[in-house]
Design an enzyme around this catalytic site. Structure first.
Site, short mmCIF file in Angstrom:
data_model
loop_
_atom_site.label_atom_id
_atom_site.label_comp_id
_atom_site.label_asym_id
_atom_site.label_seq_id
_atom_site.Cartn_x
_atom_site.Cartn_y
_atom_site.Cartn_z
N GLY A 129 56.77 -8.91 129.55
CA GLY A 129 57.85 -8.38 128.70
C GLY A 129 58.19 -6.95 129.09
CG ASP A 196 54.42 -18.07 128.48
OD1 ASP A 196 55.64 -17.99 128.65
OD2 ASP A 196 53.68 -17.06 128.33
CE LYS A 200 55.10 -14.73 130.23
NZ LYS A 200 54.65 -14.49 128.84
#
Lengths: 400, 400
Positions: A129, A196, A200
Site C-alpha cells: 500500500g 493476496d 505480492k
C-alpha cells in the site's frame, strides 16, 4: 499541465482524486507542473459528486484522447484491467496501478511494452500500500544481492492474528469482527488463504531476481488452520504467529513461500501489529533493513499511486529503469528451506522422539491431552519424513 | 564501462571498493554497464593492497581525467571535501557522497551546481547509512505533506542508551565500552552532544520543505546529562529514552529539534535498539511509515553510496529531480512544540503543584530524596515559566 484519467471510482480511485485535490500545490511543485484529472471511468454514475462531470463509461473516450498522458488504474482484477493497460500504453500513454493481481500476472509484459515506447508502467502501491518498497528495491538496493525478503503483506490477516493474540479468541469470531469493521471482505478467501500475499511476494521476488516469478509456483498456506490453542502455545514460547510471505536466496535461485510463522522478539517483524504491514530485507552488503507502514486503506494507497504519477511526470520522455525480464525463472523447491517446526500431536513423547530424535516440549495453559514440541532445524523433506512416522499431526507451524 | 574515482580510502571508501568488487556482476546488470574504480585518492600509500596501483595523492589527476565520470567522496569533513566536490562538478563529473557535514552545509549549492550542468549530486548514505530514506523522501513520498519526521539517526548514542537501559550502567562507563568496541570515537563530542544527528535532521528537513535549513538554527541537546537514575524512572514508566532528531510541521513552517525523549511501546521507534537507526515519517495522506536498518558501518554505508553511483549511471545525461532550494528557510521556535515533560527536582510536591498544577508523580526503585513527576501537555514557554518557579530542576526530559 498533465491530464490523467482514473479507471475505477471506488475506494482507491476516489482516494487518488482526493489526494490530487488536497495536496494539489505541493504535488505540482514536486512534479514540475500541475496534474489534473480529465476523466474518471466507472460503470456507475455519481450524481452530486463534485467530479460527476468527469465520469465516462466508455474506455475508448480515454484511449483516444491524446491529451490524456497518464492512465491510472484502480479497478482491481486482471481483466479488463489488462486490456485497458495495454490499450493505454499502445496509445502512447503512461500507466500507473495499485493492482497486484494485474502486475503479478502481466507486470513483465506491461513493463516491456512501456519501455519499448519510452513510457512508464509503475505499480508502487501494488505491494505494501503506502509503504515505499517497490521503488527502494528498484533504485536504492541496487548494490546488493538480496538474500532474503520477508513481509507481513496482508493487513486483514495481520489484524486477525493480532486480535487472536490480544484476546485469545477463535479464528471464526475474529473473522466476523474483521468483516464487521470493514477490514475483511464478505468473501475473505484471497486474504485468509494467503492468495493476496502470494501475489505480492511474487512481485517482490520478480523485482529482486529481475525475472518473471509465477505466483502459481509459490507454495502458499493461509491462516485458516490457526486456533486459539496455537496462540496460547505461541505466548508460552514468547512468540507471535504472523502470516509471512518470504523469498530466500539459495545458491543461484530463490525459494519463495507464504505460510504462518512463529516469530520471537528478536525479529523486527515481531512488533508489527494490527492492520500494519512491513517488509524486511536482508542484503549481502546492506545487512538488515525494514520498511513499515499502513499497508492498505484508501489514502495511504492513493498516496503511493499519486507518487507514481509524480514520478511519471518527472520522466515523461524516458523509461525509469526496472529489471523484470519476462523470461520465467524456476524457483527452488520450498522444502529445501531449513527451520525449526512447532508441532502438536496426539502421539506420546516416546513416539515423538522415535520420529524426531531430541525435541523441546512446550506446554500451554488450558491445553491438554496432546503433545507439543519444537524440533531442531530441519528441511521440509526431513520434516515430512519424521511427521509421517507420527501418525497424527494436529498442527505444524514454521519457526523463524 | 563507467570509470569512477573514490576520494578517501578509509572505512567507507574501502567499503565502496569492496562492494563494487563483490557484487560486480549484479551491479553492472542493474546499472546497464560495468562500473570500475580508476583512482583512489588518499594521502597515504597502501603497499600490498590489491588496489595500491590506483592510489593517487593529487586530486588534480582525477579532476583533469575526462574518463572519470563519477567522483565518490568518502573523506568526511567540510573541507577539502567541498572544494573537491565543486571541482568535480565544474569539470563535468557526477558526484556522490556519504558526508553529512558537507551536505548539511553545502547540499543546496552542490545540487544547484550539478543541475545547471545536467549532472547529479547524490547523498543517499549521508542520513541513516544503509537505510534508504533520502531517495524515498525525494521520489516516493511526493504526494504527501510531511507532518512529522523523527529519527534515531545516530548509532553510537542509540547503542549507549540501549546499554544503559539493559545494564543499568552510568553514562561514563557505557561511553568507555562504546569506545573500546569501536562504536564511539576517541573524541565522541559530535555523537553524544547531538551534533551528528542535528546535521542529519537538517538534511531531512531541507528535503521535506524543499529549502535550505541551517543546522545552526536547530535546537540541539545531547545525551550527556542522562543518568542511570533517569533510566530507572523510564523503566518504571514502561518507557525508553532515545536521542530523537525531529521536525514537525506547524502551520506553514517546520520546527526542528534534537533532544532525548521518553518513548513508550506504542511508538514504532521504541523497539529500535543497539546500533540500529530508524526514521519515522508521518504524511498527511500516507499516515505513518518507518524505515529501519543499519545506520552506519562500512558495508551498509558503502552499499548506499554504490546504489547512488548506479542511479547516476542510469541518469548519465539528466539530473534526477531534487527539491532543495538554496534560499534559507526560517524554522519555527522549538519552544512552540507541546509535549509532556518528565521532571526530577529537589522541591517538595507542594512547590511542584504550585508551579505546574496537577502532575503525575513517578517513583523508581533505588532513587530517593527527590520528587519526580510527569507534567500535562504544555509548550516550551509554559514549561520554562513553571520550571523557573521550582528553584531546582535536576533533570527534565521530553515525553513523546
Amino acid at each position: 499541465m498533465v491530464k490523467i484519467a482514473v479507471l475505477g471510482y471506488g475506494t482507491i480511485g476516489s482516494g487518488v482524486v482526493e489526494v490530487l485535490k488536497k495536496n494539489k500545490d505541493i504535488i505540482a511543485r514536486r512534479a514540475g507542473e500541475e496534474i489534473a484529472v480529465k476523466y474518471i471511468l466507472d460503470l456507475r454514475d455519481f450524481p452530486g459528486d463534485p467530479y460527476e462531470n468527469l465520469v465516462v463509461h466508455d474506455y475508448e473516450v480515454i484511449r483516444n484522447d491524446e491529451e490524456v498522458a497518464v492512465v491510472v488504474e484502480a479497478m482491481g482484477g486482471v481483466e479488463p484491467a489488462f486490456a485497458f493497460a495495454k490499450g493505454a500504453i499502445l496509445a502512447g500513454k503512461h500507466f500507473a496501478t495499485s493492482n497486484k493481481a494485474l502486475i503479478a500476472k502481466h507486470g513483465a509484459e506491461l513493463i516491456a511494452l512501456a519501455q519499448e515506447r519510452s513510457l512508464n508502467c509503475l505499480f508502487g502501491a501494488s505491494v505494501g500500500g503506502g509503504i515505499p518498497i517497490i521503488r527502494p528495491l528498484n533504485s536504492c538496493l541496487t548494490a546488493d544481492v538480496i538474500e532474503e525478503i520477508s513481509g507481513i503483506l496482508n493487513g486483514t490477516t495481520n489484524y486477525m492474528m493480532t486480535k487472536m493474540s490480544d484476546e485469545g479468541s477463535e479464528f471464526d469470531d475474529v473473522l466476523k469482527d474483521a468483516q464487521q469493521k470493514g477490514f475483511a471482505e464478505a468473501d475473505p478467501t484471497a486474504d485468509i488463504e494467503g492468495h493476496d500475499a502470494c501475489r505480492k511476494i511474487a512481485i517482490l521476488t520478480s523485482l529482486i531476481c529481475g525475472q518473471q516469478v509465477d505466483f502459481e509456483d509459490i507454495h502458499t498456506e493461509g491462516i485458516t488452520g490457526i486456533t486459539a490453542a496455537d496462540i496460547r502455545y505461541a505466548k508460552a514460547m514468547g512468540r507471535r504467529i504472523k502470516l509471512l510471505a518470504s523469498s530466500y536466496k539459495m545458491g543461484d535461485r530463490y525459494c519463495a513461500l507464504v505460510a504462518p510463522c512463529l516469530l520471537d522478539e528478536s525479529s523486527p517483524l515481531y512488533g508489527v501489529n494490527g492492520v500494519f504491514n512491513a517488509i524486511f530485507v536482508r542484503g549481502n552488503m546492506l545487512g538488515d533493513a525494514m520498511f513499515y507502514g499502513s499497508g492498505a486503506g484508501k489514502l495511504p494507497t492513493a498516496s503511493a499511486v499519486v507518487a507514481d504519477v509524480v514520478d511519471i511526470v518527472r520522466h515523461k520522455h524516458v523509461s525509469i529503469t526496472m529489471e523484470w525480464n519476462p523470461e520465467k525463472v524456476e524457483l527452488e523447491d520450498y522444502r529445501r528451506l531449513t527451520n525449526r517446526y512447532f508441532v502438536r500431536t496426539s502421539a506420546e513423547p516416546a513416539e515423538v522422539e522415535a520420529a524426531f530424535g531430541e525435541v523441546s516440549y512446550v506446554t500451554a495453559e488450558g491445553v491438554s491431552g496432546e503433545t507439543a514440541f519444537l524440533t531442531d532445524e530441519m528441511d521440509g523433506y526431513a520434516y515430512e519424513t519424521a511427521a509421517g512416522k507420527l501418525g497424527s499431526v494436529l498442527q505444524s507451524i514454521r519457526v523463524k
